[in-house]
Scaffold this active site. Sequence first.
Site: not given
Ligand code: GLA
Length: 413
Positions: A158, A219
Amino acid sequence: MELLVVSLMLLLASCGLSLDNGLMKTPPMGWLAWERFRCNVDCEADPENCISERLFMDMADRLAEDGWKELGYEYVNIDDCWAAKKRDSEGRLVADPQRFPSGIKALAKYVHSKGLKLGIYGDLGTYTCGGYPGTTLDYIELDADTFASWGVDMLKLDGCYSNSSTKALGYPLMSKALNATGRRIAFSCSWPAYEGGLPPKVNYTFLGEICNLWRNYDDIDDSWESVRKIINWYSSHQDVLQPAAGPGRWNDPDMLIIGNFGLSYEQSKAQMALWAILAAPLFMSNDLRAISMKASSILQNKLLIRINQDPLGVQGRLLLKGKNNIDVWMRELSLSTMALVFFSQRTDMPYHYTTSLSQLNITAPNVFSAQDVYSEWVQRGLDIDTKFTVTINPSGVVMLYVYPERKLKRTQG
Ligand code: GLA
Protein backbone atom coordinates in the site's frame (compact mmCIF):
# COMPACT_ATOMS: atom_id res chain seq x y z
CA MET A 1 15.20 15.59 -5.84
CA GLU A 2 13.32 15.11 -9.14
CA LEU A 3 16.63 14.56 -10.89
CA LEU A 4 17.72 12.07 -8.26
CA VAL A 5 14.51 10.11 -8.68
CA VAL A 6 14.83 10.05 -12.45
CA SER A 7 18.46 8.94 -12.39
CA LEU A 8 17.75 6.27 -9.79
CA MET A 9 14.88 4.97 -11.90
CA LEU A 10 17.12 4.81 -14.94
CA LEU A 11 19.71 2.97 -12.91
CA LEU A 12 17.11 0.50 -11.70
CA ALA A 13 15.83 0.00 -15.23
CA SER A 14 19.32 -0.73 -16.47
CA CYS A 15 19.75 -3.38 -13.77
CA GLY A 16 17.22 -5.67 -15.46
CA LEU A 17 14.49 -4.89 -13.05
CA SER A 18 11.47 -6.72 -14.31
CA LEU A 19 9.48 -8.80 -11.88
CA ASP A 20 10.49 -12.11 -13.20
CA ASN A 21 8.20 -14.44 -11.30
CA GLY A 22 6.10 -15.90 -14.10
CA LEU A 23 3.04 -15.67 -11.83
CA MET A 24 -0.56 -14.73 -12.51
CA LYS A 25 -0.78 -15.48 -16.21
CA THR A 26 -4.51 -15.30 -15.57
CA PRO A 27 -6.10 -12.96 -12.99
CA PRO A 28 -5.44 -14.14 -9.41
CA MET A 29 -8.32 -15.54 -7.39
CA GLY A 30 -8.79 -15.91 -3.68
CA TRP A 31 -9.92 -14.18 -0.55
CA LEU A 32 -8.78 -10.92 1.05
CA ALA A 33 -9.69 -9.76 4.53
CA TRP A 34 -10.00 -6.00 4.20
CA GLU A 35 -13.45 -5.00 2.97
CA ARG A 36 -15.34 -7.35 5.27
CA PHE A 37 -13.12 -7.50 8.35
CA ARG A 38 -11.25 -4.18 8.21
CA CYS A 39 -9.06 -3.35 11.19
CA ASN A 40 -11.08 -5.18 13.80
CA VAL A 41 -8.40 -6.03 16.35
CA ASP A 42 -10.65 -6.57 19.34
CA CYS A 43 -10.34 -10.31 19.73
CA GLU A 44 -11.72 -10.24 23.23
CA ALA A 45 -15.04 -8.77 22.22
CA ASP A 46 -15.21 -10.35 18.78
CA PRO A 47 -12.98 -13.44 18.64
CA GLU A 48 -14.51 -14.85 15.47
CA ASN A 49 -14.19 -11.74 13.35
CA CYS A 50 -11.06 -10.02 14.55
CA ILE A 51 -7.87 -9.97 12.46
CA SER A 52 -6.17 -13.06 13.88
CA GLU A 53 -4.65 -16.33 12.75
CA ARG A 54 -7.97 -17.99 13.54
CA LEU A 55 -9.78 -15.89 10.92
CA PHE A 56 -7.29 -16.84 8.20
CA MET A 57 -7.27 -20.50 9.20
CA ASP A 58 -11.07 -20.52 9.11
CA MET A 59 -11.09 -19.00 5.63
CA ALA A 60 -8.42 -21.44 4.43
CA ASP A 61 -10.59 -24.30 5.70
CA ARG A 62 -13.62 -22.96 3.88
CA LEU A 63 -11.72 -22.38 0.63
CA ALA A 64 -10.35 -25.90 0.76
CA GLU A 65 -13.51 -27.69 1.88
CA ASP A 66 -16.37 -25.86 0.20
CA GLY A 67 -15.37 -26.20 -3.43
CA TRP A 68 -13.64 -22.83 -3.84
CA LYS A 69 -10.11 -24.09 -4.30
CA GLU A 70 -11.04 -26.38 -7.18
CA LEU A 71 -12.53 -23.39 -8.98
CA GLY A 72 -9.29 -21.43 -8.69
CA TYR A 73 -9.75 -19.41 -5.50
CA GLU A 74 -6.32 -20.13 -4.07
CA TYR A 75 -5.01 -17.08 -2.21
CA VAL A 76 -5.79 -16.42 1.45
CA ASN A 77 -4.71 -12.83 1.90
CA ILE A 78 -4.01 -10.90 5.04
CA ASP A 79 -4.56 -7.14 4.80
CA ASP A 80 -3.73 -4.35 7.25
CA CYS A 81 -3.51 -4.59 11.06
CA TRP A 82 -1.76 -7.95 11.34
CA ALA A 83 1.53 -6.62 12.72
CA ALA A 84 2.69 -5.72 16.17
CA LYS A 85 2.97 -1.98 16.64
CA LYS A 86 6.77 -2.23 16.87
CA ARG A 87 9.46 -4.02 14.88
CA ASP A 88 11.63 -6.48 16.85
CA SER A 89 15.11 -5.75 18.16
CA GLU A 90 16.61 -6.65 14.76
CA GLY A 91 14.24 -4.33 12.98
CA ARG A 92 12.06 -7.10 11.57
CA LEU A 93 8.30 -6.89 11.26
CA VAL A 94 6.52 -9.26 13.63
CA ALA A 95 2.93 -10.37 13.79
CA ASP A 96 0.87 -9.22 16.75
CA PRO A 97 1.71 -11.87 19.38
CA GLN A 98 -1.77 -11.97 20.91
CA ARG A 99 -3.68 -12.31 17.67
CA PHE A 100 -1.12 -14.40 15.79
CA PRO A 101 0.45 -16.45 18.59
CA SER A 102 1.85 -19.04 16.17
CA GLY A 103 3.32 -16.41 13.83
CA ILE A 104 2.98 -15.91 10.09
CA LYS A 105 5.38 -18.72 9.19
CA ALA A 106 3.14 -21.26 10.91
CA LEU A 107 0.09 -19.72 9.27
CA ALA A 108 1.74 -20.01 5.85
CA LYS A 109 2.49 -23.65 6.60
CA TYR A 110 -1.13 -24.26 7.53
CA VAL A 111 -2.42 -22.51 4.40
CA HIS A 112 0.03 -24.45 2.22
CA SER A 113 -1.04 -27.73 3.82
CA LYS A 114 -4.50 -27.02 2.40
CA GLY A 115 -3.06 -26.54 -1.09
CA LEU A 116 -3.54 -22.76 -0.88
CA LYS A 117 -1.29 -19.69 -0.92
CA LEU A 118 -0.80 -16.95 1.65
CA GLY A 119 -0.73 -13.23 0.89
CA ILE A 120 0.38 -10.45 3.20
CA TYR A 121 0.10 -6.66 3.34
CA GLY A 122 2.69 -3.93 3.74
CA ASP A 123 2.89 -0.22 3.11
CA LEU A 124 5.61 1.79 1.45
CA GLY A 125 5.69 4.57 4.00
CA THR A 126 6.15 5.41 7.64
CA TYR A 127 2.94 3.65 8.66
CA THR A 128 0.35 1.44 7.04
CA CYS A 129 -3.00 3.11 6.38
CA GLY A 130 -4.21 1.65 9.69
CA GLY A 131 -1.20 2.98 11.63
CA TYR A 132 0.98 -0.16 11.84
CA PRO A 133 4.71 -0.16 11.02
CA GLY A 134 5.38 0.73 7.42
CA THR A 135 8.20 -0.20 5.05
CA THR A 136 10.31 2.88 4.55
CA LEU A 137 12.94 2.70 1.81
CA ASP A 138 15.63 1.42 4.18
CA TYR A 139 13.47 -1.53 5.24
CA ILE A 140 12.56 -2.80 1.77
CA GLU A 141 15.11 -5.58 1.55
CA LEU A 142 14.69 -6.72 5.11
CA ASP A 143 10.90 -6.90 4.77
CA ALA A 144 11.09 -8.75 1.45
CA ASP A 145 13.46 -11.25 3.09
CA THR A 146 11.20 -11.60 6.11
CA PHE A 147 8.15 -12.32 3.95
CA ALA A 148 10.10 -14.85 1.90
CA SER A 149 11.44 -16.55 5.02
CA TRP A 150 7.88 -16.93 6.27
CA GLY A 151 6.84 -18.61 3.03
CA VAL A 152 4.53 -15.83 1.89
CA ASP A 153 3.25 -16.05 -1.72
CA MET A 154 1.96 -12.55 -2.39
CA LEU A 155 2.52 -9.02 -1.15
CA LYS A 156 0.07 -6.14 -1.40
CA LEU A 157 2.13 -2.99 -0.92
CA ASP A 158 0.00 0.00 0.00
CA GLY A 159 1.04 3.65 -0.19
CA CYS A 160 -0.15 5.56 2.86
CA TYR A 161 2.20 7.93 4.70
CA SER A 162 4.65 8.46 1.87
CA ASN A 163 5.10 10.83 -1.05
CA SER A 164 5.36 10.46 -4.82
CA SER A 165 9.16 10.31 -4.92
CA THR A 166 9.33 7.65 -2.24
CA LYS A 167 6.83 5.61 -4.20
CA ALA A 168 8.71 6.10 -7.48
CA LEU A 169 11.78 4.65 -5.81
CA GLY A 170 10.20 2.16 -3.49
CA TYR A 171 7.90 0.15 -5.74
CA PRO A 172 10.65 -0.77 -8.22
CA LEU A 173 13.01 -1.49 -5.34
CA MET A 174 10.51 -3.83 -3.67
CA SER A 175 9.94 -5.59 -6.98
CA LYS A 176 13.65 -6.15 -7.25
CA ALA A 177 13.95 -7.20 -3.62
CA LEU A 178 11.16 -9.76 -4.02
CA ASN A 179 12.91 -11.15 -7.09
CA ALA A 180 16.16 -11.35 -5.18
CA THR A 181 14.63 -13.51 -2.43
CA GLY A 182 14.42 -16.39 -4.91
CA ARG A 183 10.88 -17.11 -3.71
CA ARG A 184 8.15 -16.46 -6.23
CA ILE A 185 6.09 -13.77 -4.55
CA ALA A 186 3.31 -12.07 -6.50
CA PHE A 187 3.40 -8.31 -6.20
CA SER A 188 0.31 -6.12 -5.90
CA CYS A 189 1.13 -2.42 -6.11
CA SER A 190 -1.23 0.25 -4.85
CA TRP A 191 1.03 2.89 -6.42
CA PRO A 192 -1.27 4.11 -9.25
CA ALA A 193 -4.21 4.55 -6.88
CA TYR A 194 -2.17 7.16 -5.02
CA GLU A 195 -1.25 9.03 -8.21
CA GLY A 196 -4.74 9.45 -9.63
CA GLY A 197 -4.51 6.27 -11.72
CA LEU A 198 -3.70 8.02 -15.02
CA PRO A 199 -0.76 9.13 -17.15
CA PRO A 200 1.39 11.13 -17.17
CA LYS A 201 1.75 10.45 -13.44
CA VAL A 202 1.22 6.73 -13.92
CA ASN A 203 3.32 4.75 -16.38
CA TYR A 204 1.44 1.54 -17.03
CA THR A 205 4.11 0.03 -19.24
CA PHE A 206 6.60 0.30 -16.41
CA LEU A 207 4.08 -0.97 -13.84
CA GLY A 208 3.46 -4.05 -15.98
CA GLU A 209 7.17 -4.79 -15.73
CA ILE A 210 7.44 -4.53 -11.96
CA CYS A 211 4.02 -5.57 -10.58
CA ASN A 212 1.59 -8.42 -11.21
CA LEU A 213 -1.44 -6.32 -10.37
CA TRP A 214 -2.23 -2.84 -9.17
CA ARG A 215 -5.05 -0.89 -7.62
CA ASN A 216 -5.86 2.09 -9.84
CA TYR A 217 -8.68 3.75 -7.98
CA ASP A 218 -10.61 4.24 -4.74
CA ASP A 219 -11.37 1.56 -2.16
CA ILE A 220 -14.51 -0.46 -2.59
CA ASP A 221 -16.98 -0.49 0.28
CA ASP A 222 -20.12 -2.48 0.92
CA SER A 223 -22.47 -0.57 -1.34
CA TRP A 224 -23.83 -0.54 -4.87
CA GLU A 225 -22.88 3.10 -5.18
CA SER A 226 -19.25 2.15 -4.68
CA VAL A 227 -19.38 -0.64 -7.29
CA ARG A 228 -21.00 1.72 -9.81
CA LYS A 229 -18.46 4.44 -9.15
CA ILE A 230 -15.61 2.02 -9.78
CA ILE A 231 -17.14 0.60 -12.96
CA ASN A 232 -17.85 4.03 -14.37
CA TRP A 233 -14.32 5.20 -13.62
CA TYR A 234 -12.89 2.16 -15.41
CA SER A 235 -15.04 2.69 -18.47
CA SER A 236 -14.27 6.41 -18.63
CA HIS A 237 -10.55 5.66 -18.71
CA GLN A 238 -10.54 2.41 -20.63
CA ASP A 239 -8.34 3.68 -23.45
CA VAL A 240 -5.53 3.96 -20.93
CA LEU A 241 -6.40 1.04 -18.67
CA GLN A 242 -7.45 -1.67 -21.09
CA PRO A 243 -4.12 -2.01 -22.93
CA ALA A 244 -2.24 -2.02 -19.61
CA ALA A 245 -3.64 -5.43 -18.67
CA GLY A 246 -2.40 -8.76 -19.92
CA PRO A 247 -1.03 -12.09 -18.66
CA GLY A 248 0.98 -11.39 -15.50
CA ARG A 249 -0.17 -7.75 -15.17
CA TRP A 250 -3.69 -6.80 -14.17
CA ASN A 251 -5.75 -3.77 -13.28
CA ASP A 252 -7.39 -4.36 -9.92
CA PRO A 253 -10.77 -2.68 -9.40
CA ASP A 254 -10.69 -4.02 -5.81
CA MET A 255 -12.43 -6.84 -3.96
CA LEU A 256 -15.64 -8.71 -4.69
CA ILE A 257 -18.17 -7.79 -2.00
CA ILE A 258 -20.71 -10.43 -3.00
CA GLY A 259 -22.03 -12.27 0.06
CA ASN A 260 -21.99 -9.18 2.31
CA PHE A 261 -24.75 -6.68 3.06
CA GLY A 262 -24.68 -3.92 0.48
CA LEU A 263 -25.60 -5.61 -2.81
CA SER A 264 -28.90 -7.08 -3.95
CA TYR A 265 -28.93 -10.35 -5.89
CA GLU A 266 -29.03 -8.49 -9.21
CA GLN A 267 -26.22 -6.17 -8.16
CA SER A 268 -24.13 -9.13 -7.02
CA LYS A 269 -24.52 -10.75 -10.42
CA ALA A 270 -23.55 -7.44 -12.00
CA GLN A 271 -20.35 -7.09 -9.97
CA MET A 272 -19.25 -10.62 -10.86
CA ALA A 273 -20.04 -10.20 -14.57
CA LEU A 274 -18.28 -6.86 -14.85
CA TRP A 275 -15.22 -8.06 -12.93
CA ALA A 276 -15.04 -10.99 -15.38
CA ILE A 277 -15.28 -8.64 -18.35
CA LEU A 278 -12.54 -6.46 -16.85
CA ALA A 279 -10.21 -9.46 -16.43
CA ALA A 280 -10.08 -8.37 -12.81
CA PRO A 281 -8.48 -10.26 -9.93
CA LEU A 282 -11.23 -12.13 -8.10
CA PHE A 283 -10.50 -11.57 -4.43
CA MET A 284 -13.63 -12.12 -2.38
CA SER A 285 -13.90 -10.19 0.85
CA ASN A 286 -16.79 -11.85 2.63
CA ASP A 287 -17.45 -14.35 5.39
CA LEU A 288 -17.11 -17.77 3.78
CA ARG A 289 -18.28 -19.38 7.04
CA ALA A 290 -21.72 -17.86 6.67
CA ILE A 291 -22.25 -17.19 2.98
CA SER A 292 -25.64 -17.81 1.37
CA MET A 293 -26.18 -20.36 -1.38
CA LYS A 294 -27.29 -17.56 -3.69
CA ALA A 295 -24.08 -15.59 -3.23
CA SER A 296 -21.95 -18.73 -3.52
CA SER A 297 -23.65 -19.73 -6.73
CA ILE A 298 -22.68 -16.41 -8.31
CA LEU A 299 -19.09 -16.62 -7.10
CA GLN A 300 -18.83 -20.26 -8.13
CA ASN A 301 -20.34 -19.91 -11.60
CA LYS A 302 -17.97 -22.02 -13.70
CA LEU A 303 -18.55 -20.35 -17.05
CA LEU A 304 -18.10 -16.93 -15.51
CA ILE A 305 -14.84 -17.99 -13.91
CA ARG A 306 -13.70 -19.47 -17.21
CA ILE A 307 -14.42 -16.15 -18.89
CA ASN A 308 -12.51 -14.25 -16.19
CA GLN A 309 -9.61 -16.69 -16.53
CA ASP A 310 -9.45 -16.70 -20.31
CA PRO A 311 -5.83 -17.39 -21.33
CA LEU A 312 -5.70 -14.59 -23.89
CA GLY A 313 -5.82 -12.17 -20.97
CA VAL A 314 -7.38 -9.32 -22.92
CA GLN A 315 -9.39 -6.93 -20.78
CA GLY A 316 -12.89 -6.11 -22.03
CA ARG A 317 -14.25 -2.74 -23.05
CA LEU A 318 -17.41 -0.72 -22.83
CA LEU A 319 -18.76 -0.72 -26.39
CA LEU A 320 -21.77 1.42 -25.95
CA LYS A 321 -22.88 3.81 -23.27
CA GLY A 322 -26.58 3.73 -23.99
CA LYS A 323 -28.84 6.76 -23.69
CA ASN A 324 -31.35 4.32 -22.25
CA ASN A 325 -28.95 3.63 -19.37
CA ILE A 326 -28.03 0.23 -20.74
CA ASP A 327 -24.28 -0.19 -21.18
CA VAL A 328 -22.90 -2.89 -23.42
CA TRP A 329 -19.52 -4.42 -22.61
CA MET A 330 -17.51 -6.91 -24.62
CA ARG A 331 -14.47 -9.01 -23.88
CA GLU A 332 -12.60 -10.84 -26.58
CA LEU A 333 -11.77 -14.40 -25.54
CA SER A 334 -9.63 -17.17 -26.93
CA LEU A 335 -10.78 -19.57 -29.68
CA SER A 336 -12.87 -16.90 -31.45
CA THR A 337 -15.28 -16.61 -28.57
CA MET A 338 -16.37 -13.54 -26.63
CA ALA A 339 -18.38 -12.39 -23.66
CA LEU A 340 -20.99 -9.66 -23.74
CA VAL A 341 -22.52 -7.91 -20.78
CA PHE A 342 -25.66 -5.82 -20.96
CA PHE A 343 -25.58 -3.73 -17.81
CA SER A 344 -28.57 -1.73 -16.64
CA GLN A 345 -27.99 1.42 -14.65
CA ARG A 346 -31.75 1.95 -14.68
CA THR A 347 -33.90 2.10 -11.58
CA ASP A 348 -37.36 1.45 -12.99
CA MET A 349 -38.21 -2.01 -14.31
CA PRO A 350 -36.80 -4.85 -16.42
CA TYR A 351 -35.78 -3.43 -19.78
CA HIS A 352 -36.13 -5.26 -23.09
CA TYR A 353 -33.12 -4.56 -25.22
CA THR A 354 -33.07 -5.63 -28.84
CA THR A 355 -29.91 -5.58 -30.87
CA SER A 356 -27.65 -7.65 -33.13
CA LEU A 357 -23.91 -8.07 -33.25
CA SER A 358 -23.67 -5.98 -36.39
CA GLN A 359 -25.58 -3.21 -34.67
CA LEU A 360 -22.99 -3.37 -31.90
CA ASN A 361 -20.21 -3.20 -34.53
CA ILE A 362 -18.94 -6.62 -33.55
CA THR A 363 -17.51 -8.91 -36.15
CA ALA A 364 -18.17 -12.55 -35.42
CA PRO A 365 -17.94 -15.95 -37.06
CA ASN A 366 -20.69 -16.73 -39.54
CA VAL A 367 -23.01 -18.64 -37.31
CA PHE A 368 -22.79 -18.51 -33.58
CA SER A 369 -24.55 -19.50 -30.38
CA ALA A 370 -25.13 -17.29 -27.38
CA GLN A 371 -25.36 -18.74 -23.93
CA ASP A 372 -26.75 -16.81 -20.99
CA VAL A 373 -24.06 -17.19 -18.35
CA TYR A 374 -26.48 -17.09 -15.42
CA SER A 375 -29.58 -18.86 -16.72
CA GLU A 376 -27.78 -21.28 -19.06
CA TRP A 377 -30.33 -20.54 -21.78
CA VAL A 378 -28.75 -20.94 -25.24
CA GLN A 379 -29.80 -19.39 -28.49
CA ARG A 380 -28.38 -21.14 -31.54
CA GLY A 381 -28.07 -20.33 -35.21
CA LEU A 382 -27.51 -16.60 -34.85
CA ASP A 383 -25.66 -14.63 -37.48
CA ILE A 384 -24.34 -11.14 -37.08
CA ASP A 385 -27.51 -9.54 -38.36
CA THR A 386 -29.94 -11.63 -36.32
CA LYS A 387 -31.83 -9.48 -33.87
CA PHE A 388 -32.07 -10.83 -30.36
CA THR A 389 -33.65 -9.43 -27.22
CA VAL A 390 -32.35 -9.56 -23.69
CA THR A 391 -34.30 -8.49 -20.62
CA ILE A 392 -32.13 -6.73 -18.07
CA ASN A 393 -33.31 -6.09 -14.53
CA PRO A 394 -32.64 -2.74 -12.85
CA SER A 395 -29.03 -2.57 -11.60
CA GLY A 396 -28.54 -6.00 -13.09
CA VAL A 397 -26.89 -7.65 -16.04
CA VAL A 398 -27.43 -10.15 -18.77
CA MET A 399 -24.18 -11.81 -19.66
CA LEU A 400 -23.77 -13.82 -22.83
CA TYR A 401 -21.01 -16.17 -23.84
CA VAL A 402 -20.83 -16.12 -27.64
CA TYR A 403 -19.11 -18.93 -29.51
CA PRO A 404 -18.94 -20.13 -33.11
CA GLU A 405 -21.12 -23.05 -34.06
CA ARG A 406 -19.09 -25.96 -35.26
CA LYS A 407 -20.06 -27.29 -38.62
CA LEU A 408 -21.32 -30.78 -37.96
CA LYS A 409 -19.73 -33.31 -40.29
CA ARG A 410 -22.23 -35.62 -41.85
CA THR A 411 -21.30 -39.21 -41.34
CA GLN A 412 -22.14 -41.58 -44.12
CA GLY A 413 -24.39 -44.57 -43.60
C1 GLA B 1 -6.02 1.33 1.94
C2 GLA B 1 -6.22 0.29 0.86
C3 GLA B 1 -7.25 -0.74 1.29
C4 GLA B 1 -6.82 -1.39 2.59
C5 GLA B 1 -6.56 -0.32 3.66
C6 GLA B 1 -5.93 -0.89 4.90
O1 GLA B 1 -7.14 2.12 2.11
O2 GLA B 1 -6.60 0.86 -0.36
O3 GLA B 1 -7.44 -1.72 0.30
O4 GLA B 1 -5.66 -2.15 2.37
O5 GLA B 1 -5.71 0.71 3.18
O6 GLA B 1 -5.72 0.05 5.88
